[in-house]
Scaffold this active site. Structure first.
Site, PDB file in Angstrom:
ATOM      1  N   ARG A 171      44.756  48.600  44.627  1.00 15.54           N
ATOM      2  CA  ARG A 171      43.739  49.320  45.396  1.00 15.54           C
ATOM      3  C   ARG A 171      42.580  48.353  45.590  1.00 15.54           C
ATOM      4  O   ARG A 171      41.826  48.090  44.667  1.00 15.54           O
ATOM      5  CB  ARG A 171      43.266  50.570  44.653  1.00 15.54           C
ATOM      6  CG  ARG A 171      44.310  51.639  44.525  1.00 15.54           C
ATOM      7  CD  ARG A 171      43.693  52.938  43.999  1.00 15.54           C
ATOM      8  NE  ARG A 171      43.037  52.732  42.726  1.00 15.54           N
ATOM      9  CZ  ARG A 171      43.633  52.829  41.547  1.00 15.54           C
ATOM     10  NH1 ARG A 171      44.915  53.105  41.503  1.00 15.54           N
ATOM     11  NH2 ARG A 171      42.963  52.653  40.437  1.00 15.54           N
ATOM     12  N   ARG A 175      33.650  49.204  48.363  1.00 15.41           N
ATOM     13  CA  ARG A 175      32.824  50.416  48.332  1.00 15.41           C
ATOM     14  C   ARG A 175      31.799  50.365  49.461  1.00 15.41           C
ATOM     15  O   ARG A 175      31.162  49.340  49.666  1.00 15.41           O
ATOM     16  CB  ARG A 175      32.099  50.525  46.990  1.00 15.41           C
ATOM     17  CG  ARG A 175      33.047  50.676  45.827  1.00 15.41           C
ATOM     18  CD  ARG A 175      32.305  50.725  44.522  1.00 15.41           C
ATOM     19  NE  ARG A 175      33.232  50.720  43.397  1.00 15.41           N
ATOM     20  CZ  ARG A 175      32.911  50.405  42.158  1.00 15.41           C
ATOM     21  NH1 ARG A 175      31.657  50.072  41.871  1.00 15.41           N
ATOM     22  NH2 ARG A 175      33.805  50.414  41.201  1.00 15.41           N
ATOM     23  N   ARG A 247      50.439  33.737  31.975  1.00 16.83           N
ATOM     24  CA  ARG A 247      49.274  32.865  32.132  1.00 16.83           C
ATOM     25  C   ARG A 247      48.491  32.920  30.824  1.00 16.83           C
ATOM     26  O   ARG A 247      48.461  33.947  30.142  1.00 16.83           O
ATOM     27  CB  ARG A 247      48.371  33.320  33.289  1.00 16.83           C
ATOM     28  CG  ARG A 247      49.050  33.334  34.635  1.00 16.83           C
ATOM     29  CD  ARG A 247      49.358  31.944  35.138  1.00 16.83           C
ATOM     30  NE  ARG A 247      48.155  31.248  35.582  1.00 16.83           N
ATOM     31  CZ  ARG A 247      48.136  29.977  35.970  1.00 16.83           C
ATOM     32  NH1 ARG A 247      49.251  29.257  35.937  1.00 16.83           N
ATOM     33  NH2 ARG A 247      47.014  29.408  36.369  1.00 16.83           N
ATOM     34  N   ARG A 277      35.495  31.803  35.772  1.00 21.86           N
ATOM     35  CA  ARG A 277      34.257  32.538  35.528  1.00 21.86           C
ATOM     36  C   ARG A 277      33.554  31.983  34.301  1.00 21.86           C
ATOM     37  O   ARG A 277      34.146  31.240  33.511  1.00 21.86           O
ATOM     38  CB  ARG A 277      34.532  34.029  35.338  1.00 21.86           C
ATOM     39  CG  ARG A 277      35.415  34.384  34.146  1.00 21.86           C
ATOM     40  CD  ARG A 277      35.682  35.883  34.100  1.00 21.86           C
ATOM     41  NE  ARG A 277      36.502  36.270  32.952  1.00 21.86           N
ATOM     42  CZ  ARG A 277      36.827  37.517  32.637  1.00 21.86           C
ATOM     43  NH1 ARG A 277      36.388  38.515  33.393  1.00 21.86           N
ATOM     44  NH2 ARG A 277      37.570  37.790  31.587  1.00 21.86           N
ATOM     45  N   GLU A 298      35.925  29.905  31.531  1.00 23.70           N
ATOM     46  CA  GLU A 298      37.337  30.290  31.431  1.00 23.70           C
ATOM     47  C   GLU A 298      38.177  29.493  32.425  1.00 23.70           C
ATOM     48  O   GLU A 298      37.855  29.422  33.601  1.00 23.70           O
ATOM     49  CB  GLU A 298      37.530  31.779  31.736  1.00 23.70           C
ATOM     50  CG  GLU A 298      37.184  32.685  30.586  1.00 23.70           C
ATOM     51  CD  GLU A 298      37.590  34.122  30.852  1.00 23.70           C
ATOM     52  OE1 GLU A 298      38.529  34.351  31.648  1.00 23.70           O
ATOM     53  OE2 GLU A 298      36.965  35.021  30.265  1.00 23.70           O
ATOM     54  N   TYR A 346      50.693  44.234  31.593  1.00 21.88           N
ATOM     55  CA  TYR A 346      49.256  44.078  31.385  1.00 21.88           C
ATOM     56  C   TYR A 346      48.670  45.466  31.132  1.00 21.88           C
ATOM     57  O   TYR A 346      48.751  46.353  31.979  1.00 21.88           O
ATOM     58  CB  TYR A 346      48.560  43.435  32.593  1.00 21.88           C
ATOM     59  CG  TYR A 346      47.093  43.256  32.334  1.00 21.88           C
ATOM     60  CD1 TYR A 346      46.648  42.199  31.540  1.00 21.88           C
ATOM     61  CD2 TYR A 346      46.159  44.172  32.802  1.00 21.88           C
ATOM     62  CE1 TYR A 346      45.300  42.045  31.248  1.00 21.88           C
ATOM     63  CE2 TYR A 346      44.814  44.025  32.512  1.00 21.88           C
ATOM     64  CZ  TYR A 346      44.393  42.962  31.746  1.00 21.88           C
ATOM     65  OH  TYR A 346      43.059  42.817  31.440  1.00 21.88           O
ATOM     66  N   ASP A 348      45.269  47.751  29.798  1.00 24.77           N
ATOM     67  CA  ASP A 348      43.889  47.873  29.342  1.00 24.77           C
ATOM     68  C   ASP A 348      43.895  48.507  27.951  1.00 24.77           C
ATOM     69  O   ASP A 348      44.865  49.135  27.531  1.00 24.77           O
ATOM     70  CB  ASP A 348      43.077  48.740  30.311  1.00 24.77           C
ATOM     71  CG  ASP A 348      42.718  47.981  31.585  1.00 24.77           C
ATOM     72  OD1 ASP A 348      42.560  46.746  31.519  1.00 24.77           O
ATOM     73  OD2 ASP A 348      42.604  48.635  32.649  1.00 24.77           O
TER      74      ASP A 348
END
Length: 381
Positions: A171, A175, A247, A277, A298, A346, A348
Site C-alpha cells: 500500500r 497522504r 539482507r 539512513r 545503516e 518479515y 513486526d
C-alpha cells in the site's frame, strides 16, 4: 511437560511464559549473551543513551491484547515515528504527504487539488503493476519515485526495483493531509527502560530457566517433549537444501555533542549516498535528557553465513526452496517453528507477539486433547 525454547527473543519469551504459567517446565537457550533478540537495547557507556543495538524497533499496533500484554511487563511511553528523508539536496517528510508534495513541486495545493495532480502525473498506462517500479510509477509518477523510492530501494535490496515484486510496496503510503506520523496504528510507543528489560521480565518465572551463550543442536530435541524453534528454518536442517536469502545490516556508530540531526530517523534517498539512513537513538526516548548523542549509519547488503539475518528476500528462488523446507518441517515431530526466522517472514513486533500468544494457546489445546502440535501455527507459504 519438558519444553525447549530455541531463542530468547519475543517468540521464545512469550510462548515460554504462557506455558510456564500453565505448569510446564521451560528451558530457553540462546547463542547470544543477552535476551530480546534483535530488539535488544542497552545503555551506551559513554553517553547513557539507550541504544537499539540491532537497529531501531518502534512498537505500533492495533491489537489491544498485545498492547496490554507488553504494558503488563513495561510501561510504554508515547512515541510517534516522524521520519525525514534527505533527497536531491532537500529534507522532506515521509511518508509522502501533502507537505511533501507541495514542497517538492513548489505549490500550495489543497488535498483534492493534490490528489488530482498526483493522478495526472501517475503512469495510468500501468493497469496491473507487477514490479516495485511499476507500482511506484502507477501511484506517484516518475518524479516522486526517483526522489523517495528508487535510490533507497536499490541500496536496501541490492537490486533494481524492476526485479522486485510489486507486493513489497503493498500500500503505497501517500497522504493528502499534513499527517507525518509514519504509522497508522492506534497504539504507538516505546518501552520506558528498553526492550531487553521487558523481555527479561517476561522470562522471569519460576518454571523458566534461561541459558545464554548456548547453541542448539537437533540431537537435543530428544531430551524434551516439544521444541519451539525461532532460529533460521533452513539452519534447523543444516542448510541441506541450500541457504534462504536474507539482507543484513552493518552499523557505523558515532557520537556527537548535543543534537546531531534533530530527529530519530533520517533516510537518504540518493543512490550515491552509501547508507540508507542515520538513526539518532536518544530521540527514541524523548522523555530522557542527554547532553551528547549516539547515531548509527545503516548499510544494507547480502547476508553471508556468519551475518545476522534481518530481512527475508522471498524472491522466486527463495520461495521454491522455502516450500521444500516447509515440507521437511511438516514431517518433523515435536517441533514448532516460530518467529521471523523460523517462518522466513518479515514480522513486526506486535505480529510476532500475537503469533506467539496464538501458538502458546494452540499448544495448550493440543496438549489437553492429546493431539499433535503442528510444525507451523502460521504457514510461511
Amino acid at each position: 511437560m519438558k519444553l525447549l525454547m530455541v531463542g530468547a527473543g519475543l517468540s521464545g519469551a512469550v510462548i515460554g511464559r504462557m506455558l510456564a504459567k500453565a505448569g510446564h517446565t521451560v528451558t530457553v537457550v540462546d547463542t547470544r549473551d543477552h535476551v530480546a533478540g534483535n530488539c535488544h537495547t542497552e545503555r551506551d557507556a559513554e553517553t547513557g543513551v539507550n541504544l537499539h543495538v540491532y537497529g531501531p524497533h518502534i512498537f505500533h499496533t492495533d491489537d489491544e491484547e498485545v498492547w496490554n500484554y507488553v504494558n503488563d511487563f513495561m510501561t510504554f511511553l508515547p512515541f510517534k515515528n516522524r521520519v525525514k528523508t534527505t533527497s536531491q539536496g532537500q529534507v522532506f517528510s515521509l511518508p509522502i504527504n501533502l507537505h511533501t508534495i507541495n514542497q517538492y513541486y513548489g505549490k500550495t495545493m489543497r488535498p483534492e487539488e493534490a490528489r488530482a495532480f498526483i493522478e495526472q502525473i501517475a503512469d495510468r498506462s500501468i493497469e496491473d503493476p507487477q514490479t516495485f517500479e511499476e507500482q511506484a510509477l502507477r501511484f506517484v509518477g516518475p518524479d516522486l519515485y526517483e526522489a523517495f523510492f528508487k535510490g533507497y530501494t536499490i541500496k536496501q535490496w541490492g537490486c533494481s526495483p524492476t526485479e522486485l515484486p510489486a507486493s513489497i510496496l503493498k500500500r503505497l503510503p501517500v497522504r493528502f493531509n499534513y499527517d507525518d506520523n509514519y504509522f497508522f496504528h492506534k497504539f504507538q510507543g516505546m518501552p520506558e527502560n528498553g526492550y531487553t528489560e521487558m523481555v527479561a521480565k517476561i522470562l522471569d518465572h519460576e518454571n523458566i530457566t534461561v541459558h545464554l551463550n548456548t547453541s542448539f543442536s537437533r540431537e537435543q530435541a530428544a531430551d524434551f517433549d516439544h521444541v519451539f524453534y525461532s532460529g533460521p528454518l533452513d539452519g534447523y536442517f543444516g542448510y541441506d537444501l541450500g541457504r534462504l536469502g536474507y539482507r543484513t545490516l552493518d552499523f557505523e556508530k558515532f557520537t556527537a555533542e548535543g543534537d546531531y540531526q534533530g530527529t530519530a530517523v533520517m533516510n537518504y534517498g540518493d543512490v550515491d549516498v552509501p547508507y540508507t539512513r542515520i538513526t539518532e537513538h536518544k530521540h527514541f526516548s524523548p522523555w530522557e535528557s542527554h547532553e551528547n548523542t549516539v547515531c548509527y549509519k545503516e548499510f544494507s547488503r547480502a547476508c553471508e553465513p556468519e551475518d545476522i539475518p534481518y530481512y527475508p528476500i522471498r524472491m522466486v528462488d527463495e520461495k521454491k526452496m522455502l516450500a521444500d523446507y516447509v515440507a521437511l518441517a511438516e514431517k518433523t515431530e515435536s517441533v514448532t517453528f516460530v518467529g521471523r526466522l523460523g517462518t522466513y517472514r518479515y514480522l513486526d513486533m506486535d505480529v510476532t507477539i500475537r503469533e506467539a500468544l496464538d501458538t502458546g494457546r494452540a499448544f495448550l489445546e493440543h496438549a489437553a486433547a492429546g493431539t499433535s502440535m503442528p510444525a507451523f501455527v502460521k504457514s510461511p507459504l
